[in-house]
Design an enzyme around this catalytic site. Structure first.
Site, PDB file in Angstrom:
ATOM      1  CG  ASP A 271      44.834  45.217 -39.161  1.00 53.96           C
ATOM      2  OD1 ASP A 271      43.901  46.414 -38.608  1.00 53.96           O
ATOM      3  OD2 ASP A 271      45.496  45.501 -40.171  1.00 53.96           O
ATOM      4  CD  GLU A 613      48.662  60.520 -49.881  1.00 52.17           C
ATOM      5  OE1 GLU A 613      48.964  59.524 -50.849  1.00 52.17           O
ATOM      6  OE2 GLU A 613      48.927  61.177 -49.344  1.00 52.17           O
TER       7      GLU A 613
END
Length: 874
Positions: A271, A613
């Site tokens: 990542d 979100e």
């Protein structure tokens, strides 16, 4: 000039791909008769150390002498081609999961992969290579388990269940990679391996220590399936640490489990900046230096760093200092170039998927599939008979912050729909003869805001001239003199033409009309600050690439004049920005109530967007923190307006647009019809309107539990699965996993198991007849659950099969599930998976056997006795 000539020469060499001297033999890496790994090994052997290091980061540079094009490995395809302009935008991943339709999700992924190929053909540049978001290595799907509804990135997943996630993940990976014998259409990257699901704010330093049971039972099965069944060629390792070691430097995960037990033969990508986390002291600090950090990652089995070019320098220094063996990076390079060869990047373009053209994206046919997918994803949570509408209303009030919002269609990691249909648009298209009034009524987390009127603004304190002064600066420091200055009517600005970047500052004076609290926000594509009398009202300066919705509240006195200053900078090349406010009287809410009172039907479109979100957001507002949620409730301004609208007595449909569960307890008790729409994609508005009208019979199912309150859950930071998800939560819920209503009725009969008594590990077939006993055609999602009473580590129940079937009125169909040993297995406290002896209770029906609702879904209970014990591999 010398540099330009070198660039042109490099481009010509790479563009000719197979440029050879007369009579020269073809190098092995260009020989299509050899295997991809053999070709890759030959190519890697020809590189210098510095060249090798340049290929081990996501933005890999060109090596002209070897005919290697520049290639950026970073691309996203969660629910369509992302960040590359117009593309077909399918429902967000959580909406895809709500279809409970693995074959259809495979079709969606196949279309997405074709659009990736088309974009790749259309946008090749930088010496014939691929820039950011232009390549064929797709960092999707996200198959982390949505263990807690407060996680902001849960919208990117397939929900809370390991089995559902595995089946949809397998379908998506297969669809992305294709079935061609010679080439992958794209390469899929299941992520984030492993045990990753927030909190976002602490993900770079969290050390997750799951029990052996939870690791094997919940967190790893979907990854295992996408690797061992779907043949995923890439996996992304996570930010967090697992059992004391960063996931991207964790040999237990990357070597022992992934490559050892699961026989994974692809490459592992980190990542982004996760390798830096291994050595940064305020993150994991697992190693003291960058060289030791990158060495730990490569030694553990990571192959590609998503990070800056500085990591290439760290790799070179690590090898030269003896911290990292060159053989280790050679191993990674062979894996990476095997992938690029299997994508056809070293072969003649005419031989690689010749049937795909540069125009095969964002097509009308693909948008039709996106509409169909959105229709399949909608979940009817509650219906007291209002839906489907018996007749077209003459007057419809469409209210709520998500009614006419494109952001509410697309969620995150999204493309740009060329023909977006908001829910307001969809209702107008479906009911062209109705008088439709649209009033926002409420913002997402604040009252409805409106532009500050020019009559409230003055250039000077004496108000000799209406308006405000705008100054444009080259950069956001506001250093020096502005390059332009003007007086404008209002504090708004269009970033276009000559002014496409930089920063602006508005100054002037504002006079309040009312006493009381006023809410201010600057609608922008970058950071902004608002000051009154030089006191900060809003500071949203340090935003990332997402538009902020941060607002501020300040008490003003009617008739008083305040010195106003607004500063903003731009992150996009175009876009309109403006100063907004809401006075104490809240005129937006009053207008919404009036519209509802005058209508025959109100459609209230509530919920969230990816502005609230999502991934690691530098924002904290009531109910939200850093991208995660602190409350499951509908934001307070929306809830208050919903109650006022309901009080008008006009028939009311509540449409929820969101990526995670909402505790709409009041609405469940008072509103006659509630429809969950998720982030439904570019054509989502048409889908919602067609379901409300009854053109489409909804059949989506919840891939997550809707709890009554976050207070019923363990702490968000607790990764233990006890008291989480339907598998281990034993208290009443609002809407259970698997829940979804229909406009017709279904009946189950003839439930049968192939054997009532089986030896552990033996196959079992479960079948049942499903009948549409209503008067309307519809889909039923047949769900098969197993419970193992008496086994201490077994879940309460677990999904082990599902199939979505379409039935005409009166039609019946026999549905069968073939179960293998894993379906009837459980995991013990030590993490060992076994088929254990004893009773297995089966339920096959339209939902869980104990739904927590007034009406238990139709279905049948079956039972099997298992003898003996079988231990299964990891």
């Amino acid at each position: 000039m010398r540099m330009i000539a070198a660039i042109l020469l490099a481009g010509s060499l790479i563009g000719s791909a197979a440029a050879q001297l007369p009579g020269a033999s073809l190098p092995s890496y260009r020989d299509t008769g050899k295997s991809a790994p053999a070709r890759a090994a030959d190519l890697v052997a020809r590189m210098t150390l510095e060249e090798k290091a340049s290929q081990l980061v996501n933005d890999a540079t060109a090596i002209p002498r070897l005919g290697i094009r520049e290639y950026n490995w970073w691309n996203e395809g969660l629910h369509g081609v992302a960040a590359a302009g117009h593309a077909t935008v399918f429902p967000q991943a959580i909406g895809l999961a709500a279809t409970f339709d693995a074959p259809h999700i495979g079709q969606v992924a196949s279309l997405i992969s074709t659009e990736f190929r088309a974009k790749y053909l259309a946008a090749q540049h930088r010496f014939g290579g691929s820039d950011w978001f232009g390549g064929l290595t797709v960092w999707s799907p996200n198959i982390n388990i949505f263990r807690d509804p407060r996680w902001g990135r849960g919208q990117e997943t397939y929900g809370e269940d390991p089995y559902l996630t595995a089946r949809l993940g397998v379908a998506f990976v297969r669809g992305l990679q294709g079935t061609d014998a010679d080439y992958f259409r794209t390469i899929a990257t299941p992520k984030h391996f492993a045990v990753h699901s927030g909190p976002e704010a602490s993900r770079h330093r969290d050390d997750i220590r799951p029990s052996a049971h939870d690791l094997a039972d919940t967190y790893l099965p979907a990854f295992r399936a996408t690797v061992m069944e779907a043949g995923a060629q890439s996996v992304m390792c996570a930010y967090n640490a697992v059992n004391g070691m960063p996931a991207c430097a964790n040999p237990a995960l990357l070597t022992d489990t992934l490559r050892g037990a699961w026989k994974f033969n692809g490459y592992v990508v980190s990542d982004c900046e996760a390798v830096a986390d291994t050595y940064l002291p305020d993150h994991h600090g697992f190693r003291r230096t960058p060289e030791q950090g990158v060495a730990a990652a490569f030694d553990a089995g990571m192959d590609l760093i998503c990070g800056g070019a500085v990591e290439s320098e760290h790799i070179v220094r690590a090898v030269n200092s003896g911290v990292l063996r060159q053989a280790v990076i050679d191993r990674s390079l062979v894996r990476l170039f095997t992938a690029r060869i299997k994508l056809g990047q070293f072969d003649e373009a005419a031989t690689v998927f010749p049937g795909i053209t540069a125009k095969d994206y964002d097509t009308a046919a693909n948008r039709a599939v996106a509409l169909d997918t959105a229709e399949r994803s909608l979940v009817l949570l509650k219906n007291d008979g209002l839906l489907p509408l018996r007749a077209a209303p003459r007057r419809i009030a469409v209210i709520g912050p998500n009614a006419d919002s494109q952001a509410a269609l697309v969620g995150n990691y999204n493309g740009d729909p060329s023909h977006p249909v908001t829910i307001l648009d969809g209702l107008k298209r479906r009911f062209p003869d109705a008088a439709i009034s649209h009033v926002e009524g409420s913002g997402l987390i604040d009252p409805a805001l409106q532009p500050v009127d020019g009559n409230d603004l003055c250039v000077d304190a004496a108000c000799r001239r209406r308006g405000v002064t705008i100054e444009h600066f080259v950069d956001r420091t506001f250093a020096g003199r502005p390059d332009t200055t003007a007086v404008v009517e209002r504090a708004d600005h269009a970033w276009s033409g000559a002014l496409q970047s930089g920063a602006v500052r508005f100054t002037g004076y504002l006079t309040a009309r009312e006493n009381g609290d006023h809410v201010f926000r600057y609608e922008a594509n970058g950071g902004y600050r608002i000051f009154l009398d030089d006191k900060p009202v809003v500071d949203a300066w340090n935003v990332d690439w997402r538009p902020s919705i941060a607002a501020g509240r300040v008490r003003l006195e009617a008739g008083h004049t305040y010195r106003l200053r607004v500063e903003a900078f731009q992150r996009a090349t175009e876009g309109r920005e403006r100063l907004l406010w809401s006075p104490p009287a809240d005129p937006g809410a009053a207008a919404a109530v009036a519209a509802a009172r005058a209508a025959d039907l109100t459609v209230f479109v509530a919920g969230l967007t990816a502005q609230l979100e999502g991934e690691e957001m530098p924002m904290a507002v009531p109910g939200f923190a850093g991208g995660d949620r602190t409350s499951l409730d509908l934001p307070a301004p929306q809830q208050a307006l919903l109650e006022r609208v309901h009080a008008t007595g006009t028939p009311l449909v509540l449409v929820l647009v969101n990526g995670s569960a909402l505790s709409v307890n009041w609405a469940d008790a008072h509103v006659p019809a509630i429809l969950e729409a998720w982030y439904p994609g570019g054509q989502g508005g048409d889908a919602v309107a067609r379901v409300i009208a009854g053109d489409v019979n909804p059949a989506g199912r919840l891939p997550v539990t809707f709890y009554r309150t976050a207070a019923d859950l363990p702490p968000f930071t607790d990764y233990a699965m006890a008291a989480r998800t339907y598998r281990y939560f034993d208290r009443p819920v609002l809407y259970p996993f698997g829940h979804g209503l229909s406009y017709t009725r279904f009946a189950y009969s003839g439930g049968h198991v192939s054997q009532r008594r089986i030896r552990a590990g033996a196959p079992l077939t479960v079948s049942v007849t499903v009948t549409n006993s209503g008067d309307r055609a519809g889909d039923e999602v047949v769900q098969l659950y197993v419970s193992r009473p008496g086994l201490p580590d077994a879940p309460i129940r677990a999904l082990i099969g599902f199939e979505r079937v379409h039935l005409a009125p009166g039609e019946r169909r026999r549905v069968s599930f073939a179960l293998d040993a894993r379906a009837l297995s459980t995991v013990d406290a030590g993490g060992v998976r076994r088929v254990m002896p004893g009773k297995a209770d089966l339920w096959v029906g339209g939902g869980q056997p104990l739904s927590g609702r007034d009406v238990v879904p139709p279905g049948q209970a079956l039972h099997v006795a298992i003898t003996g014990t079988v231990t299964l591999p990891e």
